[in-house]
Write a protein that holds these residues in place. Structure first.
Motif, PDB file in Angstrom:
ATOM      1  N   UNK A 104      -3.792 -16.424  -0.459  1.00 41.29           N
ATOM      2  CA  UNK A 104      -2.918 -15.251  -0.442  1.00 41.29           C
ATOM      3  C   UNK A 104      -3.766 -14.001  -0.644  1.00 41.29           C
ATOM      4  N   UNK A 105      -3.336 -12.932  -0.039  1.00 42.26           N
ATOM      5  CA  UNK A 105      -4.047 -11.674  -0.226  1.00 42.26           C
ATOM      6  C   UNK A 105      -4.576 -11.138   1.084  1.00 42.26           C
ATOM      7  N   UNK A 106      -5.277 -10.014   0.998  1.00 41.59           N
ATOM      8  CA  UNK A 106      -5.765  -9.381   2.207  1.00 41.59           C
ATOM      9  C   UNK A 106      -4.620  -8.743   2.972  1.00 41.59           C
ATOM     10  N   UNK A 107      -4.894  -8.468   4.216  1.00 42.16           N
ATOM     11  CA  UNK A 107      -3.901  -7.787   5.034  1.00 42.16           C
ATOM     12  C   UNK A 107      -3.418  -8.760   6.098  1.00 42.16           C
ATOM     13  N   UNK A 108      -2.174  -9.168   6.009  1.00 40.34           N
ATOM     14  CA  UNK A 108      -1.650 -10.175   6.925  1.00 40.34           C
ATOM     15  C   UNK A 108      -0.581  -9.562   7.812  1.00 40.34           C
ATOM     16  N   UNK A 113      10.275   0.446   8.425  1.00 40.87           N
ATOM     17  CA  UNK A 113      11.023   0.030   7.237  1.00 40.87           C
ATOM     18  C   UNK A 113      10.058  -0.475   6.186  1.00 40.87           C
ATOM     19  N   UNK A 114      10.385  -0.171   4.939  1.00 36.87           N
ATOM     20  CA  UNK A 114       9.533  -0.695   3.865  1.00 36.87           C
ATOM     21  C   UNK A 114      10.385  -1.569   2.956  1.00 36.87           C
ATOM     22  N   UNK A 115       9.843  -2.719   2.658  1.00 38.45           N
ATOM     23  CA  UNK A 115      10.608  -3.656   1.830  1.00 38.45           C
ATOM     24  C   UNK A 115       9.813  -3.911   0.567  1.00 38.45           C
ATOM     25  N   UNK A 116      10.434  -3.755  -0.580  1.00 39.86           N
ATOM     26  CA  UNK A 116       9.686  -4.066  -1.806  1.00 39.86           C
ATOM     27  C   UNK A 116       9.308  -5.539  -1.838  1.00 39.86           C
ATOM     28  N   UNK A 117       8.131  -5.801  -2.361  1.00 38.47           N
ATOM     29  CA  UNK A 117       7.667  -7.192  -2.442  1.00 38.47           C
ATOM     30  C   UNK A 117       8.445  -7.920  -3.523  1.00 38.47           C
ATOM     31  N   UNK A 147      11.153 -11.182   2.958  1.00 41.16           N
ATOM     32  CA  UNK A 147      10.663 -10.919   4.303  1.00 41.16           C
ATOM     33  C   UNK A 147       9.350 -11.590   4.623  1.00 41.16           C
ATOM     34  N   UNK A 148       8.575 -11.922   3.588  1.00 42.73           N
ATOM     35  CA  UNK A 148       7.259 -12.450   3.906  1.00 42.73           C
ATOM     36  C   UNK A 148       7.277 -13.961   4.080  1.00 42.73           C
ATOM     37  N   UNK A 155       7.598 -17.587   5.540  1.00 41.19           N
ATOM     38  CA  UNK A 155       7.384 -18.065   6.898  1.00 41.19           C
ATOM     39  C   UNK A 155       5.933 -18.162   7.267  1.00 41.19           C
TER      40      UNK A 155
END
Lengths: 532, 426
Positions: free
Chosen positions: B68-72, B86-90, B96-97, B99
């Motif tokens: 996990x991490x970096x820019x995906x 759109x921005x979604x809080x983590x 949203x992430x 999958x």
């Protein structure tokens, strides 16, 4: 005109006037019927210009299917506990009804072997014949990756050679010894692939003869590499101290096979076997969307055409369409059933849409695909199948219409930001970016960490150093240390792995793990050879 | 052209080897699960298969992968509400992430144990692994139930199906050599003479002699040729004999105290112990009989149902059971033909002066004839006279007598393992 690119159950409309004598009317299959269907489908496939290997269709029971499943679909395979694990999980899932068995397994060999399960109905058998024996088969024969990387006529022979060789090793050196080496090789299997060099396919007999030759040759070569007695004329040698290997090596297993100092000959041969198999499966990993999409497109097209010509009944069609819709079902990202993009759906949608673009181009298509809009669809599809892999195929042929239908959107998850951002979506501004992102997702180079053998300290402690070149700062996963232990087992001396973001090392892994007493920074400066 | 092949009759257990490799590798896990299962199972399904579960991390096959991490960047299907920007809080790791890519384990499937079923056979293998029946020496011919056919050399008569071609040809060859050797010798002598005659000066040659020799040689050759190539009595046949096969058989005596002091729970524990022993005997012997003897003040041979479930109360005289066992042994199970095993369960209560009688019967009449005698005392309390008497029996027959104490159900399997664990040869 054919109109089989939509999925409505009511279509295609059968044309009247022809004598309509369906091949069969019940769901029971017989060998005569299978032969009859195969002949009809084969004739149609030829009409559509599909070029295939000869087919060998084998009827098997569900137990045999489970066997085939757990040996990665190959009819012969060497013995290893991991296949047993695979088998046990398939078996228990199947028995508990959690999972249906695949309808088909098809092997990239010449003749092309496809399995039919005896429990299936006639409709399903016909579907599998169309899908595997003509769809996948023509893909294996046509696609450039398969043509240049695998040799369909020798794979079965090679598997037999491998199985026998490994069994002999087990007798001679014990199960545990062999298992340990195979475990380690499996851990590195994805790094046992030549991505650029093309190997020459050879037959099993030849393989065996060469194996003997290699055994003798290797020993000599190794001794030379690891010669530690200093030669005379030291001053001259000093100058030419080169890094070994001179270029970073991407094929880690190959590097180990040729250069690991302590491996026995038989162990090198095991490394080689795993490496060869990895190479054989490499094209499949790179063409999943295309391969499945192509086969799905053709089973749909062929069976629809059969219906159109009155060879199959409405009942047959209903059953077929139900299976077909299941196969190409794509749950949306927030569904509990979601597990990634269904390669069948994506591939089928692209190929079907490609045909539509050829036959009924819209203005949008003319703008996006000026070369192929309105062209001969059979030729265009053949071209798309032959000369691409998943990544380039998507980049080239994913149309805005498919992006809209699948409602694709791109999500950007950057750990340096607090929020996740929605990137391109299926709208005019986003198509190109979305398509590029999706293609990138199928680039094996992005999916797997890029790890290469960087250097070996031939004159010192013989330690091997690998470099991981980060892709968008993505770090290595949790299992890295375990894989390092496997690497260490094969190499026999210390192994170091540095994860690099640009020129900066962000993480290091060592096996055996480095003692705590030594300072971290000092350790690294000692171990990392400076790029020349 | 397609070939259609029916492979359904081909072997289907191709994965068995791999399955066994897997079981072999995870033996420790499976044994632990089997041990636990033994304690929690009801008596009736003691010998069924078992579900084994192994933590996934233990059977993982590690590969290099992204953490996990970096820019995906991920592409997901089924957009309904999002537009670019759109921005979604983590939210931890979900939303949203979830999958594609490394998010695949978000659904939690990675944490499940690896669960699978082992068969009854495999279960028993693991259950009794490393255990051995002590003193399994007697193998007696019993009855005429089973024969095995063995090769027993060569004979002169037989059916054509058993003809041994090589031996027949060899016999024919030998016979031909034997029957013709004197004639050949004769020919050689005559030929030598003939040559001698012919080499003589033409004037000295005896033409009549030469002719006679030639005739003789031809005649003898003729006779050699008349010796048959293969004769009836050259034929040899493989001889097969039916041999009675020694069958090992065992009888197991279950002795249980059913006096008032034994409650249902104690009896249940005794039953588990007997059952384990029975399963174990069955694996080691082709034929196993069981004799159930229950006793309070007097002993009685009963069937299984009555042994475990009927209720009776009263005092306890252990020797009554031993006496009955002695009688049955003498009458029905002569020690020369049977492997005899005794298993006794009791809570240790006995009339005090009876314990010494027990000791005497065991030492004199029972122990010399049995392969093994095990005694379990199911009691949380202190031992009484019976235990002490039995200890002296153990001292007298250390290899054939074993005793252990069981306090609750959890102890049964470990105690059983202890009783029958493989003794390292001294």
């Amino acid at each position: 005109m054919l109109d089989s690119y939509t999925t409505g159950p009511g279509d295609p409309t059968p044309s009247d006037g022809e004598a309509r004598v369906p091949i069969s009317t019940t769901s029971e299959w017989t060998f005569e019927l299978i032969q009859e269907y195969d002949r009809e489908i084969g004739a149609l496939a030829e009409e559509f210009g599909l070029d295939t290997y000869p087919n060998q269709i084998e009827v098997i029971s569900s137990e045999q299917m489970m066997d085939a499943y757990s040996s990665v679909g190959m009819p012969v395979g060497y013995n290893h506990w991991s296949f047993g694990k695979q088998f046990i999980s398939v078996e228990s899932n199947y028995q508990r009804g959690l999972m249906g068995l695949a309808y088909e397994i098809v092997i990239n060999s010449n003749p092309c072997i496809a399995y039919l399960m005896e429990e299936n109905t006639m409709t399903m058998q016909a579907l599998v014949i169309a899908h595997a024996s003509y769809g996948h088969n023509s893909f294996f024969k046509g696609n450039y990756l398969f043509r240049s990387w695998t040799d369909a006529s020798s794979i079965i022979d090679y598997l037999i050679f491998a199985k026998n060789y490994i069994a002999r090793c087990e007798e001679r050196h014990g199960l545990d010894e062999v298992e340990a080496i195979l475990d380690s090789c499996h851990a590195l299997m994805n790094y046992g692939v030549d991505r650029y060099k093309r190997p020459y396919p050879i037959s099993a007999v030849e393989e065996e003869r060469r194996q003997q030759e290699r055994e003798e040759y290797r020993q000599r070569q190794l001794n030379d590499l690891w010669r530690t007695i200093p030669k005379l004329g030291e001053g001259e040698a000093e100058k030419s101290v080169r890094r070994f290997p001179e270029e970073p090596q991407e094929n880690i297993l190959y590097f180990i096979e040729k250069n690991a100092p302590l491996l026995e000959n038989w162990q090198r041969e095991l490394v080689r076997i795993v490496r060869k198999l990895a190479q054989y499966f490499y094209p499949q990993r790179q063409t999943q969307v295309m391969n499945e999409g192509w086969a799905t497109f053709w089973h749909y097209t062929l069976l629809s055409e059969l219906y159109k010509r009155g060879k199959v009944t409405e009942g047959f069609m209903m059953e077929f369409l139900q299976s077909h819709t299941n196969v190409i079902y794509q749950p949306s990202y927030d569904s509990p059933h979601y597990s990634g993009i269904n390669p069948y759906t994506l591939g089928f949608s692209i190929f079907s849409d490609l045909r539509r673009i050829c036959e009924n181009p819209t203005d949008e298509d003319r703008q996006w695909f000026p070369d192929i809009a309105g062209s001969n669809w059979k030729e265009t599809l053949q071209f798309a199948m032959r000369d691409f892999k998943d990544e380039s195929f998507i980049l080239q042929f994913l149309s805005p219409k498919v992006m809209r239908e699948l409602r694709l959107f791109s999500v950007s998850d950057n750990d340096r930001e607090n929020e996740i951002t929605i990137g391109a979506i299926h709208d005019e501004d986003g198509y190109r970016q979305l398509r590029a992102n999706l293609a990138g997702q199928y680039n094996l180079g992005n999916r797997e960490p890029n790890i290469q053998v960087y250097s070996v300290d031939t004159r010192g402690d013989r330690s091997m150093t690998l470099h991981h070149t980060q892709h968008r700062r993505r770090p290595l996963g949790k299992e890295t240390n375990e894989v390092m232990r496997h690497l260490h087992r094969l190499w026999g001396f210390d192994v170091h792995l540095h994860s690099l973001n640009g020129d900066e090392i962000t993480a290091s892994f060592h096996c055996p793990e480095v003692g705590r007493d030594r300072a971290e920074g000092e350790e690294e400066s000692m171990l990392v050879p400076k790029p020349i | 052209m397609s070939y259609i092949i029916d492979r359904r009759l081909n072997g289907k257990k191709k994965s068995t080897v791999n399955r066994q490799r897997f079981l072999r590798r995870y033996k420790a896990h499976i044994k632990k699960a089997v041990g636990e299962a033994m304690n929690s199972r009801s008596i009736t399904d003691m010998d069924k298969g078992e579900r084994i579960s192994i933590p996934t991390r233990d059977i993982g096959e590690p590969i290099f992968s992204h953490g996990a991490g970096g820019h995906v960047e991920r592409v997901l299907p089924g957009n309904r509400e999002f537009v670019t920007g759109d921005r979604i809080p983590r939210q931890g790791q979900q939303g949203g992430s979830g999958g594609g890519g490394s998010g695949a384990s978000d659904s939690g499937e990675g944490a499940d144990d690896f669960v699978f079923q082992i068969s009854q056979e495999e279960f028993l293998d693991f259950m009794f692994e490393g255990l051995q029946l002590p003193n399994m020496i007697k193998r007696r011919l019993a009855g005429n139930e089973s024969f095995q056919v063995v090769r027993a050399g060569i004979c002169n008569e037989g059916t054509p199906g058993r003809l041994n071609v090589i031996r027949s040809m060899r016999a024919a060859n030998a016979r031909r050599i034997a029957l013709t050797s004197s004639k050949r010798r004769n020919i050689r002598a005559m030929e030598a003479e003939l040559e001698q005659e012919e080499n003589k000066d033409p004037a000295l040659r005896d033409q009549r002699r030469i002719d006679a020799l030639r005739d003789n040689i031809a005649d003898v050759r003729n006779r050699i040729a008349r010796v048959p190539y293969l004769d009836d009595f050259d034929l040899k046949y493989n001889l097969l004999l039916r041999q009675p096969r020694p069958r090992s058989r065992a009888v197991m005596f279950c002795l249980m105290d059913v006096s008032g002091s034994m409650n249902q729970a104690t009896k249940d524990m005794a039953k588990r112990f007997f059952l384990l022993l029975y399963l174990f005997l069955q694996r080691s012997y082709e034929y196993t009989e069981v004799v159930f003897i229950r006793h309070h003040t007097s002993a009685k041979e009963v069937d299984e149902e009555e042994f475990f479930y009927s209720r009776e109360t009263g005092g306890t005289i252990v020797s009554s059971a031993l006496k009955l066992m002695r009688r049955i042994m003498r009458e029905r199970y002569p020690a020369s033909e049977w492997n005899i095993y005794g298993a006794q369960a009791s809570d240790g209560d006995n009339w005090n002066d009876d314990s010494s009688t027990c000791h005497k019967i065991l030492i004199d009449d029972i122990m010399p004839h049995v392969q093994y005698y095990s005694y379990v005392e199911i009691t949380p309390r202190d031992h009484q006279a019976l235990w002490e008497e039995y200890e002296s029996v153990r001292a007298a027959f250390p290899d054939h007598f074993a005793m252990e104490q069981i306090v609750d159900v959890q102890d049964i399997y470990p105690v059983f393992r202890q009783l029958f664990s493989q003794k390292v040869a001294a």
